[in-house]
Design an enzyme around this catalytic site. Structure first.
Site, mmCIF file in Angstrom:
data_model
loop_
_atom_site.group_PDB
_atom_site.id
_atom_site.type_symbol
_atom_site.label_atom_id
_atom_site.label_comp_id
_atom_site.label_asym_id
_atom_site.label_seq_id
_atom_site.Cartn_x
_atom_site.Cartn_y
_atom_site.Cartn_z
ATOM 1 N N ARG A 58 0.815 -1.222 0.000
ATOM 2 C CA ARG A 58 0.000 0.000 0.000
ATOM 3 C C ARG A 58 0.843 1.264 0.000
ATOM 4 N NH1 ARG A 58 -2.949 -3.649 3.068
ATOM 5 N NH2 ARG A 58 -2.002 -2.852 4.971
ATOM 6 N N GLU A 95 6.966 -8.763 16.116
ATOM 7 C CA GLU A 95 6.495 -9.221 17.416
ATOM 8 C C GLU A 95 6.643 -10.744 17.540
ATOM 9 O OE1 GLU A 95 2.471 -8.738 20.105
ATOM 10 O OE2 GLU A 95 2.803 -7.404 18.409
#
Length: 171
Positions: A58, A95
């Site tokens: 994007r 993460e």
């Protein structure tokens, strides 16, 4: 014009508990998209960039039209296996796991003023990796930006370059 009116929130995407801020509705509204790109061009233009780097995928939708508006070059930062030719890579921790982004080794010349763009800043991991990647090839990363900043995730504080956002969400 309030750009937030053209951003759709999609609950539980891509997994339960996540509210996804979808720019598809902004992209599909010609006037709102034109206003958003005009505002971003003013923000980014202040950095006097030579080249804009868009982060897959994007970020391409933001960086490419801005490069045209500002008369800059456009460079794609992509995942492995997507770009031909000589490449420079940067791996970074997420993460849960790690990821890698790449640019073509001749896309940014040493000393060029670089602004890196994406659609959204969350925790800052990918954008910071793109900063490091551009520095590896000698780019002078003078700024970074996104349409949306999720301020509650603190990504801005983790970046090694100035950051601008068109709109922000505090929760």
């Amino acid at each position: 014009m309030d750009i937030k009116e053209y951003i759709r929130g999609i609950p539980d995407f891509p997994k339960p508990g996540i509210l996804f801020y979808d720019i598809s509705t902004l992209l599909s509204h010609a006037d709102a998209w034109q206003v958003a790109m005009g505002r971003m061009a003013r923000m980014i233009g202040a950095y006097q960039p030579d080249v804009l780097v868009g982060i897959e995928s994007r970020g391409f939708l933001v960086a490419a039209p801005l490069a045209l508006k500002l008369g800059c070059g456009f460079v794609m930062a992509r995942k492995p296996g997507k770009l031909p030719g000589g490449l420079v890579s940067h791996s970074y921790d997420l993460e849960y796991g790690s990821d890698t982004i790449q640019i073509q080794d001749d896309a940014i010349h040493p000393g060029q003023r670089v602004v890196i763009l994406d659609d959204l800043l969350a925790t800052g991991g990918t954008l910071n990796a793109a900063i490091e990647l551009c520095k590896k090839v000698g780019g002078d990363v003078v700024g970074t930006a996104a349409i949306i900043e999720l301020t509650f995730l603190g990504g801005r504080e983790k970046l090694g370059a100035p950051f601008e956002a068109l709109i922000s969400y505090d929760e």
